[in-house]
Write a protein that holds these residues in place. Structure first.
Motif, PDB file in Angstrom:
ATOM      1  N   SER A 118      26.299 -30.559  -5.155  1.00  0.00           N
ATOM      2  CA  SER A 118      26.907 -30.680  -3.826  1.00  0.00           C
ATOM      3  C   SER A 118      26.482 -29.525  -2.933  1.00  0.00           C
ATOM      4  O   SER A 118      26.186 -29.723  -1.752  1.00  0.00           O
ATOM      5  N   LEU A 119      26.444 -28.313  -3.495  1.00  0.00           N
ATOM      6  CA  LEU A 119      26.035 -27.167  -2.680  1.00  0.00           C
ATOM      7  C   LEU A 119      24.606 -27.361  -2.184  1.00  0.00           C
ATOM      8  O   LEU A 119      24.313 -27.130  -1.004  1.00  0.00           O
ATOM      9  N   GLY A 120      23.722 -27.823  -3.087  1.00  0.00           N
ATOM     10  CA  GLY A 120      22.337 -28.082  -2.679  1.00  0.00           C
ATOM     11  C   GLY A 120      22.297 -29.074  -1.524  1.00  0.00           C
ATOM     12  O   GLY A 120      21.640 -28.865  -0.504  1.00  0.00           O
ATOM     13  N   ALA A 121      23.056 -30.177  -1.687  1.00  0.00           N
ATOM     14  CA  ALA A 121      23.074 -31.207  -0.649  1.00  0.00           C
ATOM     15  C   ALA A 121      23.620 -30.650   0.666  1.00  0.00           C
ATOM     16  O   ALA A 121      23.062 -30.881   1.740  1.00  0.00           O
ATOM     17  N   MET A 122      24.716 -29.876   0.583  1.00  0.00           N
ATOM     18  CA  MET A 122      25.331 -29.316   1.799  1.00  0.00           C
ATOM     19  C   MET A 122      24.344 -28.420   2.538  1.00  0.00           C
ATOM     20  O   MET A 122      24.250 -28.458   3.761  1.00  0.00           O
ATOM     21  N   LEU A 123      23.613 -27.590   1.762  1.00  0.00           N
ATOM     22  CA  LEU A 123      22.677 -26.663   2.411  1.00  0.00           C
ATOM     23  C   LEU A 123      21.639 -27.434   3.217  1.00  0.00           C
ATOM     24  O   LEU A 123      21.301 -27.047   4.334  1.00  0.00           O
ATOM     25  N   SER A 179      34.761 -23.702  -9.216  1.00  0.00           N
ATOM     26  CA  SER A 179      35.579 -23.210  -8.096  1.00  0.00           C
ATOM     27  C   SER A 179      34.757 -22.324  -7.175  1.00  0.00           C
ATOM     28  O   SER A 179      34.875 -22.401  -5.951  1.00  0.00           O
ATOM     29  N   PHE A 180      33.924 -21.475  -7.788  1.00  0.00           N
ATOM     30  CA  PHE A 180      33.109 -20.569  -6.977  1.00  0.00           C
ATOM     31  C   PHE A 180      32.165 -21.369  -6.065  1.00  0.00           C
ATOM     32  O   PHE A 180      32.078 -21.111  -4.862  1.00  0.00           O
ATOM     33  N   LEU A 181      31.512 -22.373  -6.651  1.00  0.00           N
ATOM     34  CA  LEU A 181      30.585 -23.171  -5.850  1.00  0.00           C
ATOM     35  C   LEU A 181      31.332 -23.967  -4.787  1.00  0.00           C
ATOM     36  O   LEU A 181      30.845 -24.141  -3.671  1.00  0.00           O
ATOM     37  N   SER A 182      32.540 -24.430  -5.128  1.00  0.00           N
ATOM     38  CA  SER A 182      33.326 -25.166  -4.135  1.00  0.00           C
ATOM     39  C   SER A 182      33.652 -24.258  -2.951  1.00  0.00           C
ATOM     40  O   SER A 182      33.655 -24.707  -1.795  1.00  0.00           O
ATOM     41  N   ALA A 183      33.915 -22.972  -3.240  1.00  0.00           N
ATOM     42  CA  ALA A 183      34.178 -22.025  -2.158  1.00  0.00           C
ATOM     43  C   ALA A 183      32.931 -21.860  -1.295  1.00  0.00           C
ATOM     44  O   ALA A 183      33.004 -21.842  -0.058  1.00  0.00           O
TER      45      ALA A 183
END
Lengths: 351, 295
Positions: A118-123, A179-183
């Motif tokens: 998700s973080l990759g996609a968001m970036l 949790s860290f990645l969600s933040a």
């Protein structure tokens, strides 16, 4: 509903059980396979519009003038196939994670793989433009990279003190990383403009409306490799879910089995999430329901969950696109609406 | 224990004194005098303020504000979900423009003796009414009335220009994941985008969707079969217009707009802001929909 062999296996002598496993596997695969195939065949025939199948399949009408054909082949078929692929990958990955972590609450998203994706996609959604890696467009490509990075970090943390994976460290590290990645995801969204927030929110809800076969072609090899590795797992998963020591005493190479389980399930999850976003509940509801129907033997549970996962997600997506038609419900909401209460009912019934 | 209680009482008393001082100061202020220190948390309103000549009174804007260029020099005090209340209060504003959903902030400001002007996006009429209300609130009544009628005149001119021409069935898209047909957001049958499209001589294919936005699936887009696809994209700060984007629409060749090459991409943040530039935006829509009318 299909009838399933639900003989109480604990009462049968061991030799009889071993002999009957092949028969049970065959009957289960036929049962759940029929369900999956029927769902996948029926699903493209139904939608918010009614189309004529004969017109859709009529080769005498040029494709760019044949609305029925485009609805069938561009809108519905890739979507149904994506649902089947993602559903089976998530359900099977759920089974593997639950057995490997010896935790019935584990899901494919527990260890941070999907948060990395998700973080990759968001970036890319928020900072990136449009690029492509072969058949992969920017967002899936970036989410695969993110999933890979998260998997590597969790694995590194869980194996720092020796060669074997420490399940407790794996679980803790995974949950913390999650949790860290969600933040970080929230932070990236916070930096975004309105318009990008729309797109980001839509991605997080999960979406199978891929509109072309390219994303499927990109994800299929990953899922095939993951399933190939899954095929090696069931016997050792049966022993691992009893306990590491018990498994080792019966001759299981525990570190190898854990590595195999961890990487194959992470690969399946990464492929699924990069294709359709993080669609929840499939990876937990389907395995539990299947165990309820066919018992706990992973030689049966794993293939049955893969097939039932496909049917479940395709059916949920069918509801997503028809229930409030012409408005669509994001499929992740449908799986949660059906999966959540169902899972609670399961819990209450069991206790 | 007694000392602590005393301290507590002293603290409560102090808070009470400060609060009462604050309200008495607020009461001193003539409530309807023209504000001299305006904070705007809504970009569309910032544009209106500058357009009616209240620009010099604006002391801070939202973090999304980019227009007019003068706002770039002003302090940014957060926006819809993250207003920086402390900085807003420190600027000693006498009028704060908040969005309708920021009711807590509005109440908080009013409790501390600040005037709050609450606004929500609506249709074009909302924009024109808001311009006039702002004129009254900021002491620029004449300029505001003039601006509102000039926007109306310009919109009428666009409507007249395309009058009598066949109205193409149009899908107005304001968001989409570049290079794909995913996360598509189109204008529904309500709101300023829909009204602008109608004035520009287009017939919204989602006129029956009684919401501001529709999120059509590929099947829905194929079924609605628009004759024109109008994509408007606010060129934001971060996102550059993507370099040659793969043409995702070609996959849906049965859509008349795709078949007849009537997919138009317009870029510019003015295209999607319900502010003073909406007449210019409507004209841009009309030029794309009816190129012959502007020859």
């Amino acid at each position: 509903m299909i009838s399933l062999d639900s003989a109480d296996e604990s009462s049968a002598p061991r030799s009889v059980r071993r002999a009957s496993i092949r028969g049970r596997l065959i009957s289960t695969v036929i049962g759940f396979g029929t369900l999956a195939v029927v769902t996948c065949v029926l699903a493209p025939l139904v939608g918010s519009t009614s189309i004529s199948l004969t017109r859709a399949l009529d080769p005498s009408i040029p494709f760019d003038q044949n609305v029925d054909a485009q609805i069938f082949f561009v809108a519905r078929l890739p979507r149904v196939l994506a649902g089947a692929l993602v559903g089976s990958a998530l359900a099977a990955a759920g089974v593997v994670f639950q057995a490997m972590l010896r935790n019935p609450l584990a899901t494919p998203f527990t260890l941070g793989v999907s948060a990395g994706a998700s973080l990759g996609a968001m970036l890319v959604i928020i900072f990136g433009g449009a690029f492509a890696l072969g058949p992969l467009s920017a967002v899936p490509a970036a989410s695969l990279v993110g999933a890979g990075a998260a998997t590597a970090v969790v694995y590194w943390l869980a194996t720092r003190h020796g060669h074997a994976i420490s399940t407790s460290v794996l679980l803790l590290a995974g949950v913390t990383l999650n949790s860290f990645l969600s933040a970080l995801i929230m932070f990236v969204q916070y930096l975004a403009d309105f318009a990008q927030v729309y797109r980001a929110a839509r991605w997080i809800m999960g979406d199978l409306d891929i509109g072309s076969y390219d994303p499927l072609i990109a994800s299929l090899p990953l899922v095939v490799v993951a399933f190939g590795l899954f095929a090696l797992l069931p016997s050792s998963l049966n022993l691992l879910s009893v306990g590491k020591d018990a498994a080792a005493a019966r001759g299981v190479d525990v570190p190898r089995a854990q590595r195999l389980a961890f990487f194959s399930a992470s690969l399946a999850t990464a492929a699924a999430v990069s294709l359709a976003g993080p669609i929840g509940f499939v990876g937990i509801v389907v395995p539990h329901l299947v165990r309820l129907l066919v018992g706990v033997d992973h030689r049966i549970v794993l293939p049955a969950s893969a097939l039932f996962g496909a049917a479940f997600l395709v059916a949920c997506d069918l509801l997503a696109r028809t229930l409030l038609s012409p408005v669509e419900i994001p499929v992740g909401i449908v799986t949660a609406m059906i999966g959540g209460p169902f899972f609670l009912w399961l819990l209450v019934r069991k206790s | 224990m007694a000392a602590r209680t005393q301290k507590l009482i002293a603290l409560v008393a102090l808070v009470f004194v400060v609060l009462s001082l604050d309200t008495s100061r607020a009461q001193d202020k003539a409530p309807l005098s023209a504000p001299r220190r305006i904070v705007s948390l809504v970009p569309a309103i910032t544009e209106m303020l500058f357009a009616i000549g209240a620009g010099p009174q604006v002391v801070a804007v939202s973090s999304y504000d980019e227009f007019p260029p003068e706002v770039k020099a002003l302090p940014k005090v957060g926006a819809l979900i993250d207003p920086d209340t402390e900085r807003i209060l420190a600027l000693r504003p006498d009028l704060v423009v908040v969005y309708g959903s920021q009711s807590e902030l509005g109440k908080q400001l009013e409790r501390s003796g600040h005037r709050a002007f609450s606004y929500r996006h609506g249709g074009i009429a909302t924009t024109l009414d808001t311009v006039r209300d702002l004129g009254v609130a900021t002491g620029h009544r004449a300029e505001a009335d003039k601006l509102a009628s000039s926007i109306q005149t310009r919109l009428d001119a666009v409507r007249d220009r395309v009058k009598g021409r066949p109205q193409p069935r149009t899908m107005l898209i304001f968001e989409r994941q570049p290079g794909t047909l995913r996360a598509v957001y189109a204008s529904g049958g309500v709101g300023f985008l829909n009204e602008m499209l109608t004035i520009a001589g287009g017939k919204n294919v989602f006129a029956d969707v009684s919401r501001e936005s529709a999120q059509p699936s590929i099947e829905t887009m194929l079924t609605r079969a628009p004759e024109v696809i109008l994509e408007v994209r606010a060129a934001g700060l971060i996102e550059k217009t993507p370099s040659p984007e793969p043409d995702a629409w070609s996959a849906l060749s049965s859509i008349p707009a795709v078949k007849n090459k009537r997919v138009h991409l317009l870029t510019g943040d003015y295209l999607v802001v319900p502010g003073p530039r909406l007449a210019a935006a409507t004209e841009a829509y009309a030029r794309a929909l009816h190129p012959d009318a502007f020859k």
